[in-house]
Motif scaffolding. Structure first.
Motif, PDB file in Angstrom:
ATOM      1  N   VAL A   1       0.861  -1.191   0.000  1.00 19.83           N
ATOM      2  CA  VAL A   1       0.000   0.000   0.000  1.00 19.83           C
ATOM      3  C   VAL A   1       0.889   1.231   0.000  1.00 19.83           C
ATOM      4  CG1 VAL A   1      -1.808   1.269   1.248  1.00 19.83           C
ATOM      5  CG2 VAL A   1      -1.777  -1.249   1.269  1.00 19.83           C
ATOM      6  N   ARG A   2       0.728   2.068  -1.024  1.00 18.01           N
ATOM      7  CA  ARG A   2       1.534   3.285  -1.127  1.00 18.01           C
ATOM      8  C   ARG A   2       0.645   4.514  -0.948  1.00 18.01           C
ATOM      9  NH1 ARG A   2       6.688   2.952  -4.828  1.00 18.01           N
ATOM     10  NH2 ARG A   2       6.848   0.729  -5.316  1.00 18.01           N
ATOM     11  N   SER A   3       1.257   5.642  -0.559  1.00 22.74           N
ATOM     12  CA  SER A   3       0.531   6.907  -0.438  1.00 22.74           C
ATOM     13  C   SER A   3       0.355   7.490  -1.835  1.00 22.74           C
ATOM     14  CB  SER A   3       1.332   7.881   0.417  1.00 22.74           C
ATOM     15  OG  SER A   3       2.493   8.274  -0.301  1.00 22.74           O
TER      16      SER A   3
ATOM     17  N   VAL B   1       5.773   3.977   0.321  1.00 22.14           N
ATOM     18  CA  VAL B   1       5.221   2.749   0.902  1.00 22.14           C
ATOM     19  C   VAL B   1       4.685   3.045   2.303  1.00 22.14           C
ATOM     20  CG1 VAL B   1       5.764   0.434   1.737  1.00 22.14           C
ATOM     21  CG2 VAL B   1       6.715   1.235  -0.442  1.00 22.14           C
ATOM     22  N   GLN B   2       3.444   2.637   2.557  1.00 22.09           N
ATOM     23  CA  GLN B   2       2.788   2.872   3.844  1.00 22.09           C
ATOM     24  C   GLN B   2       2.771   1.617   4.711  1.00 22.09           C
ATOM     25  OE1 GLN B   2       1.207   6.129   4.662  1.00 22.09           O
ATOM     26  NE2 GLN B   2       2.858   6.357   3.175  1.00 22.09           N
ATOM     27  N   ARG B   3       2.393   0.502   4.090  1.00 21.51           N
ATOM     28  CA  ARG B   3       2.278  -0.744   4.848  1.00 21.51           C
ATOM     29  C   ARG B   3       2.084  -1.899   3.889  1.00 21.51           C
ATOM     30  NH1 ARG B   3      -3.721  -0.992   5.461  1.00 21.51           N
ATOM     31  NH2 ARG B   3      -4.364   0.930   4.458  1.00 21.51           N
ATOM     32  N   ILE B   4       2.162  -3.110   4.434  1.00 19.97           N
ATOM     33  CA  ILE B   4       1.851  -4.298   3.636  1.00 19.97           C
ATOM     34  C   ILE B   4       0.616  -4.939   4.251  1.00 19.97           C
ATOM     35  CG2 ILE B   4       2.664  -6.560   2.866  1.00 19.97           C
ATOM     36  CD1 ILE B   4       5.517  -5.555   3.165  1.00 19.97           C
ATOM     37  N   VAL B   5      -0.322  -5.284   3.396  1.00 18.70           N
ATOM     38  CA  VAL B   5      -1.533  -5.939   3.884  1.00 18.70           C
ATOM     39  C   VAL B   5      -1.608  -7.337   3.273  1.00 18.70           C
ATOM     40  CG1 VAL B   5      -4.051  -5.819   4.022  1.00 18.70           C
ATOM     41  CG2 VAL B   5      -2.706  -3.702   4.015  1.00 18.70           C
ATOM     42  N   GLU B   6      -1.709  -8.341   4.124  1.00 18.33           N
ATOM     43  CA  GLU B   6      -1.844  -9.710   3.639  1.00 18.33           C
ATOM     44  C   GLU B   6      -3.188  -9.872   2.937  1.00 18.33           C
ATOM     45  OE1 GLU B   6       0.643 -12.192   3.773  1.00 18.33           O
ATOM     46  OE2 GLU B   6       1.550 -10.237   4.077  1.00 18.33           O
ATOM     47  N   GLU B   7      -3.221 -10.719   1.942  1.00 13.06           N
ATOM     48  CA  GLU B   7      -4.455 -10.866   1.160  1.00 13.06           C
ATOM     49  C   GLU B   7      -5.654 -11.178   2.048  1.00 13.06           C
ATOM     50  OE1 GLU B   7      -5.073 -11.998  -2.860  1.00 13.06           O
ATOM     51  OE2 GLU B   7      -5.628 -13.996  -2.168  1.00 13.06           O
TER      52      GLU B   7
ATOM     53  N   LEU C   1       5.824 -10.762   9.700  1.00 14.18           N
ATOM     54  CA  LEU C   1       7.023  -9.934   9.491  1.00 14.18           C
ATOM     55  C   LEU C   1       6.653  -8.635   8.772  1.00 14.18           C
ATOM     56  CD1 LEU C   1      10.123  -9.497   9.388  1.00 14.18           C
ATOM     57  CD2 LEU C   1      10.132 -10.798   7.240  1.00 14.18           C
ATOM     58  N   THR C   2       5.673  -8.751   7.890  1.00 16.02           N
ATOM     59  CA  THR C   2       5.272  -7.609   7.058  1.00 16.02           C
ATOM     60  C   THR C   2       4.769  -6.416   7.875  1.00 16.02           C
ATOM     61  OG1 THR C   2       3.243  -8.872   6.821  1.00 16.02           O
ATOM     62  CG2 THR C   2       4.765  -8.916   4.977  1.00 16.02           C
ATOM     63  N   ASP C   3       4.328  -6.670   9.103  1.00 14.47           N
ATOM     64  CA  ASP C   3       3.808  -5.571   9.935  1.00 14.47           C
ATOM     65  C   ASP C   3       4.883  -4.576  10.347  1.00 14.47           C
ATOM     66  OD1 ASP C   3       1.254  -6.489   9.738  1.00 14.47           O
ATOM     67  OD2 ASP C   3       1.142  -7.365  11.753  1.00 14.47           O
ATOM     68  N   ILE C   4       6.152  -4.949  10.198  1.00 16.28           N
ATOM     69  CA  ILE C   4       7.210  -3.998  10.587  1.00 16.28           C
ATOM     70  C   ILE C   4       7.243  -2.777   9.668  1.00 16.28           C
ATOM     71  CG2 ILE C   4       8.698  -5.828  11.559  1.00 16.28           C
ATOM     72  CD1 ILE C   4      10.580  -5.024   9.025  1.00 16.28           C
TER      73      ILE C   4
END
Ligand code: UD1
Ligand code: CA
Length: 454
Positions: free
Chosen positions: A140-142, A147-153, A196-199
């Motif tokens: 997810v980008r602004s 890059v803002q965050r990663i969201v799992e499907e 891990l993606t939450d970092i």
């Protein structure tokens, strides 16, 4: 910053439907994980840690020689938890690069670029543009592209699911910050895992820059979960190695039908026909031609040598201007000088052949020391094994061995000696003379063929 690499390899790989742990499934003849370790080593890190779990003992045993530290993740609680298992051995000053044991085609160049984007206050993320990103975490980008965050499907809204930039999983982060972020991970997500993606969102919140690197070709980060994907990466690996070979100047009759599974060094104007497999370390000199259906392992072949179809060559050193095959077999440890001919259905094992010697048909040469300009007739056998011990056969320069000779080792055939066809030679033979061992030919007068009784 010193580089510390963590390879996640605890996955079970249920979809392989195999007793072999997933990371031990073979790609180009060796375990998936060994490919990742080899690529990791190219970066010359200060340490490589492999987080293992399922089939752990088998994985460790299979890769016992690998220069890595093994870290057990007893329970698979998520990718964040897996990386956390390795952190106690990582220094705060290091940069941590996370790789995956089931993503074998990743290139060292890509990783170098990624590592260059990371730093003490920077996280670098390897992403990919996909036509169909199903199954992957979304980047997810602004509006400004940051890059803002990663969201799992499984946690994504319909809107986020439409994002086509996917997470490869590969990232580089400074150890000091990573350690802190990993400790703060929670399982409040659709899968109840420590992601891990939450970092990424944690970094953004702390105004730590997250630098994305979009991988040039998603094939490079293809993961392997089932046999279909395994065949897919095998094909991609084959194509990559074939391309390297053509870039080095080789002519390939069909690049989809050559398998290069180890280091292969070639001279100029090498030609390789279809269905040829190279294993281990192989060197081919200038103008070497390899015919169809050959398997060549840990072998060196000199300039202008031709290998005709259907040869299996294992650990041989073959000189220049030799003719090999069709249908020749080399078992380990043979050495051929210039201009040697080894023809059809000839097996050569642990033997040395001097310049210009020929053995063209249906022969076994084992533990033989053959001089120059020797001619070995069809059907000759060096009887090198008495059931207990192996012995050597010496055939000196210029000797001529008649067809169907049994040379019972240890034995020496003198220089320029001739051996009569069909002889069983059990004693050394003198040079320059004809030696034969043969029952006298007789003809029975008055003999009659039996006839059928009625
Ligand atoms: C992960 C990423 C996802 C990314 C995808 C790329 C997270 C939360 N998600 O998803 O964003 O698009 O990879 O393929 O990281 N592993 C362990 N221990 C564990 C869990 C996983 O070692 O506790 C290893 C697995 O063996 C595998 C890798 O980590 O090699 C990825 O795990 P997997 O469960 O396949 O992650 P995904 O859900 O696919
Ligand atoms: Ca996966």
């Amino acid at each position: 910053m010193p580089l510390s690499i963590v390879i996640l390899a605890a996955g079970q790989g249920k979809r392989m439907r195999s007793d072999l742990p997933k990371v031990l499934q073979p790609l180009a003849g060796r375990p998936l994980l060994s490919h990742v370790i080899a690529t990791a080593r190219e970066l010359e890190p200060s340490a490589i840690q492999v987080v293992y779990g399922h089939g752990g003992d088998r994985v460790r045993t299979a890769l016992a020689a690998a220069p890595v530290t093994w870290v057990l993740q007893a329970e698979q609680l998520g990718t964040g938890h897996a990386v956390a298992q390795a952190m106690p051995q990582v220094d705060d000053r290091d940069l941590v690069l996370v790789l995956y044991g089931d993503v074998p085609l990743i290139r060292a160049d890509t990783l170098r670029q990624l590592v260059a984007l990371a730093g003490p206050k920077r996280v670098a993320l390897l992403t990919m543009e996909l036509d169909d990103p199903a199954g992957y975490g979304r980047i997810v980008r602004s509006a400004r592209g940051e890059v803002q965050r990663i969201v799992e499907e499984k946690d994504a809204t319909a809107r986020v699911q439409r994002i086509r930039e996917g997470n490869t999983g590969v990232l580089a982060a400074p150890a000091k910050l990573l350690r802190r972020w990993l400790a703060r991970l929670r399982t409040n997500n659709a899968q109840g895992e420590l992601y891990l993606t939450d970092i990424v969102a944690m970094a953004v919140k702390e105004k730590i820059k997250v630098a994305p690197l979009v991988v040039a070709s998603p094939a490079e980060v293809q993961g392997v979960n089932d046999k279909l994907q395994l065949a897919g990466v095998e094909a991609a690996y084959r194509a990559r190695r074939a391309r390297e070979l053509m870039e080095a100047g080789a002519t390939l009759v069909d690049p989809t039908r050559v398998d290069v599974r180890g280091p292969l060094v070639i001279g100029r104007d090498v030609e390789i026909d279809v269905n040829v497999v190279f294993e281990g370390t192989v060197r081919l000199g200038d103008r070497v031609r390899i015919g169809p259906n050959c398997v060549i392992r840990d072998t060196e072949i000199g300039d202008d040598t031709q290998v005709f179809p259907n040869c299996v060559i294992d650990r041989a050193t073959i000189g220049p201007a030799c003719n090999i095959g069709p249908f020749a077999r080399f078992r380990p440890s043979s050495k051929l000088a210039r201009g040697v001919h080894i023809g059809n259905f000839v097996e050569v094992k642990n033997s040395v052949l001097g310049e210009g010697s020929k053995s063209n048909h249906l022969t076994y040469l084992g533990d033989a020391v053959v001089g120059a300009k020797v001619n070995v007739g069809a059907g000759t056998i060096t009887c090198n094994y008495d059931g207990v011990n192996k012995s050597q056969t010496h055939i000196d320069d210029g000797a001529f061995i008649g067809s169907g000779a049994m040379l019972v080792a240890p034995v020496r055939i003198g220089a320029r000696a001739t051996i009569g066809a069909g002889s069983v030679i059990t004693h050394d033979t003198p040079p320059d003379k004809l030696t034969l061992e043969r029952a006298k030919q007789v003809t029975i007068d008055g003999w009659q063929r039996p006839t059928k009784k009625t």
